[in-house]
Design an enzyme around this catalytic site. Sequence first.
Site, mmCIF file in Angstrom:
data_model
loop_
_atom_site.group_PDB
_atom_site.id
_atom_site.type_symbol
_atom_site.label_atom_id
_atom_site.label_comp_id
_atom_site.label_asym_id
_atom_site.label_seq_id
_atom_site.Cartn_x
_atom_site.Cartn_y
_atom_site.Cartn_z
ATOM 1 N N TYR A 108 0.849 -1.185 0.000
ATOM 2 C CA TYR A 108 0.000 0.000 0.000
ATOM 3 C C TYR A 108 0.884 1.234 0.000
ATOM 4 O O TYR A 108 1.520 1.571 0.982
ATOM 5 C CB TYR A 108 -0.928 0.025 1.213
ATOM 6 N N HIS A 178 0.724 -11.819 1.854
ATOM 7 C CA HIS A 178 -0.342 -11.125 1.128
ATOM 8 C C HIS A 178 -0.955 -12.017 0.048
ATOM 9 O O HIS A 178 -2.181 -12.018 -0.139
ATOM 10 C CB HIS A 178 0.225 -9.849 0.508
ATOM 11 N N SER A 257 -12.446 -5.659 2.379
ATOM 12 C CA SER A 257 -13.564 -5.139 1.602
ATOM 13 C C SER A 257 -14.905 -5.597 2.184
ATOM 14 O O SER A 257 -15.773 -6.100 1.462
ATOM 15 C CB SER A 257 -13.458 -5.558 0.135
ATOM 16 N N LEU A 259 -17.383 -3.991 3.030
ATOM 17 C CA LEU A 259 -18.512 -3.205 2.531
ATOM 18 C C LEU A 259 -18.628 -3.281 1.011
ATOM 19 O O LEU A 259 -19.286 -2.449 0.378
ATOM 20 C CB LEU A 259 -18.378 -1.748 2.992
ATOM 21 N N GLY A 260 -17.985 -4.299 0.427
ATOM 22 C CA GLY A 260 -18.130 -4.502 -1.011
ATOM 23 C C GLY A 260 -17.661 -3.333 -1.837
ATOM 24 O O GLY A 260 -18.363 -2.915 -2.761
ATOM 25 N N GLY A 262 -17.665 -0.275 -1.289
ATOM 26 C CA GLY A 262 -18.638 0.803 -1.270
ATOM 27 C C GLY A 262 -20.038 0.428 -1.702
ATOM 28 O O GLY A 262 -20.983 1.165 -1.453
ATOM 29 N N PHE A 263 -20.187 -0.726 -2.340
ATOM 30 C CA PHE A 263 -21.483 -1.119 -2.889
ATOM 31 C C PHE A 263 -22.550 -1.232 -1.804
ATOM 32 O O PHE A 263 -23.688 -0.795 -1.994
ATOM 33 C CB PHE A 263 -21.320 -2.457 -3.616
#
Length: 388
Positions: A108, A178, A257, A259-260, A262-263
Amino acid sequence: MNKPKKESSSENGPALPGRRQLFGAGIALAAVSALPRTIARAQGQNTPQPTPNLRRKLGTLEVSAIGLGVQNMSRTYQTTIPTRSEMFNIIRTAFDRGITFYDAAEAYGPHEVERILGEGVAPFRDKVTIASKFGWNIDQKTGVRSPGLNSRPEQIKLVVEGMLKRLRTDRIDLLYQHRVDPLVPIEDVAGAVKELMAQGKVLHWGLSEMGPNTLRRAHAALPVSAVQNEYSMLWRGPEEVIIPLCQELGIGFVPWSPLGVGFLTDAIDANTRFAPGDIRGVESRFSPENLPHNLALVELVKRWSVRKQATPAQIALAWLMAQKPWIVPIPGTTQMPHMIENTSATTVRFTPDELAELNRSVSAIQIRGQRLPDAVLVFSGVEAPPKN
């Protein structure tokens, strides 16, 4: 890219700007984190405060029930650079709200997110758990990322030395591979981590997006504390093999992820189109053909948010935590209101009947399209080569 919808005011005050704004070019890594989004509330609802000191176990490692992913704190999906002082403020306010689990990776930035996190948690370093990850082919001096993976034992040790400096610490509390290197036996990886543990530089270890046989072999070589895979209402693949395997072996599970991308926060609608470079634009689950169908899941989450007097994001996170007591989601954000919203998900509770009803409803919605583009998906589910 379509013009984002305007945010309207409500009885709870003016909406925050940019919560439906589409993001531009992003880092094409598999481990994407949650996006800024709508935090619209049911009429008259106040954001609940998190339960202080709510803890969960990842193997033998105790952490807060929700963590904070810091992936985008060096560069957003819009390729803008967040204000460093505000990222420190978010990190430190999260700690004040009971968050003790922070997730980073050398990839990152590369490297820059670890520097931000190290400086951010410096005032309370000994009271938090820092997780970071190795495994991509990144030059330790320049930060330049070359194609492929690199989990050779000598590389792992070099990466950890760099991590310790960037994070301003003497140990990594949880060190993940990772992605599985198809050229290095997992027993060799475990051996290198074991040496680092003997030196006190690493306390626990884990794997991300590995094949199940590799997880068994890794755990046999050196007990694994946590697995980090994508998992949410939008992508439930780990329920088939990996989560049952974690339960069998006593390994914690950390959804990335959650929350998908942002979806699940109601940040995306049927008219959404993504800018070049935004990884969601090449995920077929968000294609113009599949997106309208998949939005049935968002409508379900929104109905439950009204029912439980919570936001869609809080419902999505609470659902994850309700699946197993050893699941710890790590939603990421670069916006203070969203961090506060996420941490408050610990107050949302489902009765057994409610959870069964919600699970049935989620299962009834078949998501169309792949979770990642093929070029990224190829790094998931990989089995390490046999020893010798």
